[in-house]
Structures are given as structure tokens and as C-alpha cells.
Design a protein around this motif. Sequence first.
Motif, mmCIF file in Angstrom:
data_model
loop_
_atom_site.group_PDB
_atom_site.id
_atom_site.type_symbol
_atom_site.label_atom_id
_atom_site.label_comp_id
_atom_site.label_asym_id
_atom_site.label_seq_id
_atom_site.Cartn_x
_atom_site.Cartn_y
_atom_site.Cartn_z
ATOM 1 N N THR A 4 0.857 -1.181 0.000
ATOM 2 C CA THR A 4 0.000 0.000 0.000
ATOM 3 C C THR A 4 0.893 1.231 0.000
ATOM 4 O O THR A 4 1.675 1.449 0.931
ATOM 5 N N ILE A 5 0.777 2.020 -1.063
ATOM 6 C CA ILE A 5 1.600 3.208 -1.238
ATOM 7 C C ILE A 5 0.678 4.406 -1.399
ATOM 8 O O ILE A 5 -0.181 4.418 -2.287
ATOM 9 N N GLN A 6 0.847 5.383 -0.535
ATOM 10 C CA GLN A 6 0.043 6.606 -0.608
ATOM 11 C C GLN A 6 -1.446 6.292 -0.689
ATOM 12 O O GLN A 6 -2.208 6.922 -1.428
ATOM 13 N N GLY A 7 -1.842 5.277 0.079
ATOM 14 C CA GLY A 7 -3.248 4.916 0.176
ATOM 15 C C GLY A 7 -3.796 4.069 -0.949
ATOM 16 O O GLY A 7 -4.992 3.758 -0.970
ATOM 17 N N ALA A 10 -0.332 -1.207 -4.651
ATOM 18 C CA ALA A 10 0.780 -1.234 -5.591
ATOM 19 C C ALA A 10 1.251 -2.666 -5.752
ATOM 20 O O ALA A 10 1.533 -3.353 -4.761
ATOM 21 N N TYR A 11 1.326 -3.112 -6.989
ATOM 22 C CA TYR A 11 1.793 -4.467 -7.285
ATOM 23 C C TYR A 11 3.261 -4.433 -7.683
ATOM 24 O O TYR A 11 3.690 -3.604 -8.501
ATOM 25 N N CYS A 12 4.052 -5.337 -7.105
ATOM 26 C CA CYS A 12 5.463 -5.498 -7.460
ATOM 27 C C CYS A 12 5.718 -6.962 -7.797
ATOM 28 O O CYS A 12 5.433 -7.849 -6.990
ATOM 29 N N TYR A 13 6.253 -7.204 -8.975
ATOM 30 C CA TYR A 13 6.715 -8.539 -9.339
ATOM 31 C C TYR A 13 8.069 -8.766 -8.695
ATOM 32 O O TYR A 13 8.931 -7.868 -8.698
ATOM 33 N N THR A 14 8.275 -9.943 -8.126
ATOM 34 C CA THR A 14 9.533 -10.233 -7.426
ATOM 35 C C THR A 14 10.379 -11.280 -8.138
ATOM 36 O O THR A 14 11.319 -11.814 -7.558
ATOM 37 N N ASP A 57 4.366 -2.218 -10.977
ATOM 38 C CA ASP A 57 3.488 -1.525 -11.908
ATOM 39 C C ASP A 57 3.306 -0.125 -11.341
ATOM 40 O O ASP A 57 2.863 0.035 -10.185
ATOM 41 N N LEU A 58 3.645 0.891 -12.096
ATOM 42 C CA LEU A 58 3.493 2.256 -11.621
ATOM 43 C C LEU A 58 2.020 2.575 -11.381
ATOM 44 O O LEU A 58 1.135 1.877 -11.897
ATOM 45 N N PRO A 59 1.713 3.581 -10.585
ATOM 46 C CA PRO A 59 0.305 3.923 -10.318
ATOM 47 C C PRO A 59 -0.500 4.067 -11.609
ATOM 48 O O PRO A 59 -0.043 4.683 -12.579
ATOM 49 N N GLY A 60 -1.686 3.459 -11.618
ATOM 50 C CA GLY A 60 -2.538 3.541 -12.792
ATOM 51 C C GLY A 60 -2.112 2.659 -13.938
ATOM 52 O O GLY A 60 -2.648 2.762 -15.045
ATOM 53 N N PRO A 67 -4.805 6.743 -9.827
ATOM 54 C CA PRO A 67 -4.592 7.357 -11.142
ATOM 55 C C PRO A 67 -3.118 7.348 -11.512
ATOM 56 O O PRO A 67 -2.241 7.306 -10.642
ATOM 57 N N ALA A 68 -2.838 7.402 -12.802
ATOM 58 C CA ALA A 68 -1.459 7.593 -13.254
ATOM 59 C C ALA A 68 -0.980 8.959 -12.778
ATOM 60 O O ALA A 68 -1.697 9.952 -12.904
ATOM 61 N N LEU A 69 0.216 9.016 -12.206
ATOM 62 C CA LEU A 69 0.751 10.273 -11.697
ATOM 63 C C LEU A 69 1.289 11.114 -12.853
ATOM 64 O O LEU A 69 1.864 10.593 -13.808
ATOM 65 N N ASP A 70 1.114 12.431 -12.730
ATOM 66 C CA ASP A 70 1.334 13.276 -13.905
ATOM 67 C C ASP A 70 2.647 14.041 -13.918
ATOM 68 O O ASP A 70 2.854 14.883 -14.790
ATOM 69 N N THR A 71 3.546 13.772 -12.955
ATOM 70 C CA THR A 71 4.869 14.372 -13.018
ATOM 71 C C THR A 71 5.926 13.331 -12.660
ATOM 72 O O THR A 71 5.667 12.406 -11.888
ATOM 73 N N VAL A 72 7.108 13.511 -13.207
ATOM 74 C CA VAL A 72 8.220 12.620 -12.872
ATOM 75 C C VAL A 72 8.578 12.770 -11.399
ATOM 76 O O VAL A 72 8.920 11.787 -10.728
#
Length: 269
Positions: A4-7, A10-14, A57-60, A67-72
Amino acid sequence: MLLTIQGERAYCYTGGKAFNPAQPTIVFLHGAQNDHSVWALQSRYFAHHGWNVLAPDLPGHGRSGGPALDTVEALAAWLLALLDAAGVVRAMLAGHSMGSLIALEAACQAPERVTRLALLGSTWPMKVSPALLETARTDVQTAIDMVNIWSHSSIAQKPSFPGPGFFAMGGARRLKQHIAARNGQQVFYTDFSACNAYANGEAAAASVRCPALFIFGRRDMMTPPKSTRLLTSTIAHGQVVQVDSGHELMAEQPDAVLDALFGFASTSI
């Protein structure tokens, strides 16, 4: 692995291995309209050869929520929060295309947390043409087809695709379509806008002190070799490796990319 990231989920492949805090960690960061699967060969090899792997997998994107985040900058902050959630103090970062900007910015925001930096298919500024930006906003399928053609060096690699039974261009097209269908039509536009607007690249590159590696495709039309000179001259201690591919270098030359990455990761600091 689910975190759980910023509420948000978040999925991470290991890489098919359980996370082991005693081992060194590498984070693989995908590019625009992609997910963790673009690192399939490289992530599994590292995981089975003494490394913790986090390929999020990045947000979104893919299986990650929000949502997909809109800044680097926001994506780099998200990455550092992911390291916190996974209990990782320091890690090697490997990023492709948009993912390379995220890795670069994270190394600038928290240099003490980055042991090594590998930038693949990277450039700065990473400008996106107004025509492609508008197409990504209004006609995502056409944008997918445009990028898919420009990202590959040929329709089929010769004498055969490095992964028998797979079609590089077809697989990349279907992945981008899957991301659009699962996560919404504006992901591509949001990703491209973030790359296009990122203004801190030169300052971030100047701050890099850890070992660095650049991997470029000789026939890359999306981030052509001639466009990479500002980054490579600013990170002058970075090692440069070229492979015979277009922008989708992990798919077109998976073994060459893996050899470069693992050799770089294995050298003593």
C-alpha cells in the motif's frame, strides 16, 4: 507482492522468488503505457541469482491502483515510498524510457538510497511531439500504433526473434492495449505529458555520484543515440553500452541487456 503506497494498492513482481531482506535489491521501472512484464527475463534472472527484485506496476498501470501520476517528481516520490513500504533502505535502480527519468529523479531526491543507476533508452529533455501528445489524448489506439512502429528496429528481428514463439511488435502492441483497457484511455497521455514536462533532468544528472550505466539501442528512433549526449556528458563517469535494437531493447535484445545489467550490478564499488 502487494503493498500500500500513498493509500493505493501497488503491485510489485519479485521474479518468482520470495523477498529476502538479507540480499541486495534491484528495482526495475517500466516506461509509458507499460507494466512490470517488459522486464520479464531480466527480473527473473536477477531474482534467481542472489538479488531481491521489485518490478512495480506504476500507479494507474497494470495491477497497481490509483490514477497515473502526472509528473516525474511525483513518480520518484512514489518510488521512494515504495522502498519504505518494502523495508528497503538502499537499492539499485534500473529504468527504461519514462522509468529512467523516474530513477534519475529518485537518485536526485534521495542519493543515499541509490547504490547504482542504470538508464535504458533514456534521454533528456525527453520531449514528445505535439502531434503525438494530441493523438495520445484523443485516439489512444493510433498513438499505440505510432509508438509501436517507432519503438522497434524491424517488424521481425533477424534471423529470428530472441524469444522463440513470441512476436516482439505484437506483444508490445497488445500490452499497451491491455493497459488502456484496464486502466483508462488517458494513461498514455499522462505518461507522455510527464516526460515532456520534466525540467530537472540536467540538475538531477549533475547530482549523480553513484556508479551509472547507460544502455542505448543503436537504432532507437524514440530516444536516438545523438539525443543522449547531454545526459552522458553530465554523468561523465557513466558506462555506455549500445545494443543492436530500437527503443524496445529489453525485448529485441534481452540477453545483451541482461548481460550488461548483471555485469554492471556485479562489479565492486
